[in-house]
Design a protein around this motif. Structure first.
Motif, PDB file in Angstrom:
ATOM      1  N   ASP A 178      -7.644  19.019   3.476  1.00 20.29           N
ATOM      2  CA  ASP A 178      -8.053  19.100   4.871  1.00 20.29           C
ATOM      3  C   ASP A 178      -7.172  18.223   5.757  1.00 20.29           C
ATOM      4  OD1 ASP A 178      -9.734  20.063   6.906  1.00 20.29           O
ATOM      5  OD2 ASP A 178     -10.993  18.278   6.815  1.00 20.29           O
ATOM      6  N   ALA A 179      -6.758  17.082   5.231  1.00 19.47           N
ATOM      7  CA  ALA A 179      -5.887  16.177   5.994  1.00 19.47           C
ATOM      8  C   ALA A 179      -4.515  16.800   6.241  1.00 19.47           C
ATOM      9  CB  ALA A 179      -5.737  14.848   5.251  1.00 19.47           C
ATOM     10  N   GLN A 180      -3.989  17.513   5.243  1.00 18.71           N
ATOM     11  CA  GLN A 180      -2.685  18.160   5.426  1.00 18.71           C
ATOM     12  C   GLN A 180      -2.768  19.277   6.473  1.00 18.71           C
ATOM     13  OE1 GLN A 180       0.363  17.544   4.430  1.00 18.71           O
ATOM     14  NE2 GLN A 180      -0.126  15.816   3.108  1.00 18.71           N
ATOM     15  N   THR A 181      -3.809  20.102   6.400  1.00 18.25           N
ATOM     16  CA  THR A 181      -3.936  21.162   7.403  1.00 18.25           C
ATOM     17  C   THR A 181      -4.153  20.569   8.791  1.00 18.25           C
ATOM     18  OG1 THR A 181      -6.317  21.400   6.954  1.00 18.25           O
ATOM     19  CG2 THR A 181      -4.815  22.856   5.760  1.00 18.25           C
ATOM     20  N   THR A 182      -4.850  19.431   8.832  1.00 20.34           N
ATOM     21  CA  THR A 182      -5.062  18.755  10.113  1.00 20.34           C
ATOM     22  C   THR A 182      -3.741  18.269  10.690  1.00 20.34           C
ATOM     23  OG1 THR A 182      -7.302  18.047   9.540  1.00 20.34           O
ATOM     24  CG2 THR A 182      -6.168  16.781  11.240  1.00 20.34           C
ATOM     25  N   ALA A 183      -2.951  17.581   9.860  1.00 23.68           N
ATOM     26  CA  ALA A 183      -1.669  17.040  10.329  1.00 23.68           C
ATOM     27  C   ALA A 183      -0.743  18.157  10.800  1.00 23.68           C
ATOM     28  CB  ALA A 183      -1.008  16.232   9.209  1.00 23.68           C
ATOM     29  N   PHE A 184      -0.652  19.219  10.019  1.00 23.70           N
ATOM     30  CA  PHE A 184       0.253  20.316  10.397  1.00 23.70           C
ATOM     31  C   PHE A 184      -0.282  21.122  11.574  1.00 23.70           C
ATOM     32  CE2 PHE A 184       2.365  19.409   6.401  1.00 23.70           C
ATOM     33  CZ  PHE A 184       3.691  19.673   6.711  1.00 23.70           C
TER      34      PHE A 184
END
Length: 208
Positions: free
Chosen positions: A132-138
């Motif tokens: 979820d953090a990666q999709t948030t950052a991107f």
């Protein structure tokens, strides 16, 4: 017991009603963005405010924070697209960066996603903390690229949306799952439409 059951049913209906309205507004945003309509940003603002509530109640804390960011970017995007239109004397201009610049951006964003994932995994009750953090950052970066009208923003969204389909399906957010399936298709269409516009924009004018 009956009162508790009735409350649970009402809460479920309310949550899914909010999710449905937010989903329809989000879909309107993407379709309008594909058409380069500035009215995509008001639709985005209303959608993100509703989705912030949905994500918080679903313990997707990174997504909740992300949608607050989206609300701010909707205001920025409205201002930025108006500025681009004025600078281009009313025409619809799109832009692009070199692949080297995108590669640097992707590397920096991935590192930011790892840092956010560590915080979410160790200091919150977030589900799918790392993913979820990666999709948030991107998504933060991709939304910024939309506001700057970069053609390749759509390729970022293709990958982000595909990952989100998995996460939302696991959380039983069915409207969102269906929406992101549609998003993936629209993102592909958007990329080819904007790329065609970019190529036409930079093609030499025919001699008269």
């Amino acid at each position: 017991m009956n009162e508790l059951l009735s409350k649970l049913i009402n809460d479920w209906q309310l949550m899914h009603s909010v999710e449905l309205v937010a989903t329809l507004l989000a879909l309107a945003y993407v379709v309008l963005a594909l058409k380069q309509s500035i009215w995509c940003w008001p639709a985005a603002l209303l959608s993100t405010l509703l989705f912030t509530h949905v994500m918080w109640d679903s313990a997707l804390l990174s997504d909740a924070l992300l949608h607050l960011y989206y609300a701010g970017m909707a205001i920025y995007g409205w201002w930025r697209w108006r500025q681009i239109t004025q600078d281009a004397a009313g025409s619809q201009a799109v832009f692009e960066w070199s692949w080297q610049r995108h590669l640097r951006l992707i590397a920096c964003t991935a590192v930011a996603g790892v840092l956010l994932g560590y915080l979410m995994a160790n200091y919150t009750h977030a589900d799918f903390a790392w993913l979820d953090a990666q999709t948030t950052a991107f998504s933060i970066v991709a939304t910024w690229l939309v506001a700057k009208k970069l053609v390749s923003n759509w390729l970022y969204w293709v990958v982000i949306d595909a990952v989100c389909i998995f996460v939302y399906a696991q959380k039983h957010l069915y409207f969102l799952t269906a929406l992101f399936m549609l998003y993936t298709i629209i993102a592909l269409v958007g990329y080819f439409a904007w790329r065609s516009h970019y190529q036409l924009q930079h093609s030499p004018m025919p001699a008269r």
